[in-house]
Write a protein that holds these residues in place. Structure first.
Motif, PDB file in Angstrom:
ATOM      1  N   LEU A 125     -66.946 -15.087 -82.367  1.00 24.39           N
ATOM      2  CA  LEU A 125     -67.861 -15.999 -82.113  1.00 24.39           C
ATOM      3  C   LEU A 125     -69.104 -15.045 -82.046  1.00 24.39           C
ATOM      4  O   LEU A 125     -70.337 -15.426 -82.386  1.00 24.39           O
ATOM      5  CB  LEU A 125     -67.449 -16.618 -80.493  1.00 24.39           C
ATOM      6  N   VAL A 126     -68.915 -13.920 -81.376  1.00 24.75           N
ATOM      7  CA  VAL A 126     -70.295 -12.840 -81.297  1.00 24.75           C
ATOM      8  C   VAL A 126     -70.602 -12.580 -83.014  1.00 24.75           C
ATOM      9  O   VAL A 126     -71.604 -12.547 -83.220  1.00 24.75           O
ATOM     10  CB  VAL A 126     -69.999 -11.743 -80.552  1.00 24.75           C
ATOM     11  N   ILE A 127     -69.639 -12.193 -83.510  1.00 27.47           N
ATOM     12  CA  ILE A 127     -69.917 -11.990 -85.075  1.00 27.47           C
ATOM     13  C   ILE A 127     -70.657 -13.164 -85.774  1.00 27.47           C
ATOM     14  O   ILE A 127     -71.412 -12.872 -86.452  1.00 27.47           O
ATOM     15  CB  ILE A 127     -68.530 -11.674 -85.677  1.00 27.47           C
ATOM     16  N   ALA A 128     -70.056 -14.221 -85.503  1.00 25.65           N
ATOM     17  CA  ALA A 128     -70.844 -15.599 -86.194  1.00 25.65           C
ATOM     18  C   ALA A 128     -72.105 -15.894 -85.809  1.00 25.65           C
ATOM     19  O   ALA A 128     -73.199 -16.002 -86.657  1.00 25.65           O
ATOM     20  CB  ALA A 128     -69.990 -16.869 -85.935  1.00 25.65           C
ATOM     21  N   LEU A 129     -72.274 -15.628 -84.439  1.00 24.96           N
ATOM     22  CA  LEU A 129     -73.696 -15.635 -83.862  1.00 24.96           C
ATOM     23  C   LEU A 129     -74.490 -14.747 -84.514  1.00 24.96           C
ATOM     24  O   LEU A 129     -75.878 -14.907 -84.565  1.00 24.96           O
ATOM     25  CB  LEU A 129     -73.707 -15.455 -82.206  1.00 24.96           C
ATOM     26  N   ALA A 130     -74.066 -13.439 -84.565  1.00 23.63           N
ATOM     27  CA  ALA A 130     -74.872 -12.312 -85.282  1.00 23.63           C
ATOM     28  C   ALA A 130     -75.256 -12.569 -86.736  1.00 23.63           C
ATOM     29  O   ALA A 130     -76.506 -12.371 -87.037  1.00 23.63           O
ATOM     30  CB  ALA A 130     -74.370 -10.916 -85.034  1.00 23.63           C
ATOM     31  N   ILE A 131     -74.541 -13.264 -87.574  1.00 15.77           N
ATOM     32  CA  ILE A 131     -74.682 -13.441 -88.766  1.00 15.77           C
ATOM     33  C   ILE A 131     -75.716 -14.784 -88.788  1.00 15.77           C
ATOM     34  O   ILE A 131     -76.521 -14.408 -89.720  1.00 15.77           O
ATOM     35  CB  ILE A 131     -73.310 -13.972 -89.554  1.00 15.77           C
ATOM     36  N   VAL A 132     -75.526 -15.718 -88.103  1.00 14.45           N
ATOM     37  CA  VAL A 132     -76.375 -16.710 -88.023  1.00 14.45           C
ATOM     38  C   VAL A 132     -77.839 -16.219 -87.915  1.00 14.45           C
ATOM     39  O   VAL A 132     -79.001 -16.618 -88.408  1.00 14.45           O
ATOM     40  CB  VAL A 132     -76.189 -17.702 -87.175  1.00 14.45           C
TER      41      VAL A 132
END
Length: 246
Positions: A194-201
């Motif tokens: 979830l943190v990785i996805a938020l960073a990518i967005v």
């Protein structure tokens, strides 16, 4: 099913999307911490960076302080502030502001310093005051690098805001700490994804904003210069060399 697939399945499991520990609740807390932190850092670092870039004074001091701040361990700062201030959002926000300031400060004064001095002299020659030069020339031209500094700070804060859960201040890091405490590595991986996805967005959004921040005249001028350079190169290539026999 491998661990990665289990982590993805954990994210979409119904039991993880209801109640006070729901993913959307934790995501909202994480975004709230990030927004408040970066906003405070912008209020502090952008004016300071503009002053340094505009006047050319204090750059060495700013670089030295920024370098020292970057070397501070955020977890250690967070722990000390939590012991001093107590539990709550104050300690993680102050720690993350300290983390975010160097990137924004560096992007701001570097953006102003990168402006061609001929452009500044031309603005002054037209009778602009120092404030007009700053507001109408330097800030618009420096804006892409300012946004770039904010972009880097947002990524750092999103990744490091997971430490807020270390003192029970919420955020997506709660899944990592609770998963480690219970030896539930699927939960740890799910929270990390979830943190990785938020960073990518956020990276995609700020990359687009940084491109939009480039002044239209600068973009057009750059494209025109490139086209003119290409045409000149082509003309030189087509011009016969003197003294050669056709």
């Amino acid at each position: 099913m491998n661990l990665f697939a289990q982590g993805v399945a954990w994210i979409f499991a119904p039991e993880n999307n209801t109640g006070s520990n729901a993913i959307l609740v934790r995501l909202g807390e994480h975004l709230g911490i990030t927004f408040v932190t970066v906003l405070i850092a912008i209020v502090i670092a952008v004016p300071l960076g503009l002053v340094i870039g505009h006047t050319g004074k204090g750059r060495s001091l700013a670089v030295g302080i920024s370098g020292g701040i970057r070397a501070l361990p955020t977890l250690g700062v967070l722990t000390l502030l939590a012991l001093w201030i107590g539990l709550g959002l104050e300690a993680p926000i102050i720690s993350l502001v300290i983390l975010a300031i160097p990137s924004i400060l560096a992007g701001t004064y570097s953006g102003v310093e990168a402006i061609d001095r001929v452009t500044i002299d031309a603005a002054r020659a037209q009778g602009m005051t120092a404030w007009q030069v700053l507001g109408r020339v330097e800030i618009p031209l420096a804006l892409p690098l300012i946004v770039g500094g904010i972009r880097a700070a947002v990524l750092q804060v999103i990744a490091t805001a997971t430490l807020a859960a270390y003192i029970n201040s919420g955020g997506l890091g709660g899944y990592a700490f609770s998963g480690l405490a219970n030896s539930d590595y699927v939960e740890v991986l799910g929270g990390s994804l979830l943190v990785i996805a938020l960073a990518i967005v956020s990276e995609i959004v700020f990359a687009a904003l940084q491109r939009l921040a480039v002044p239209a005249g600068v973009s057009a001028g750059t494209s025109g210069d490139a086209r003119r350079s290409t045409r000149r190169s082509g003309s030189r290539a087509q011009t016969p060399v003197e003294g050669t026999t056709p």
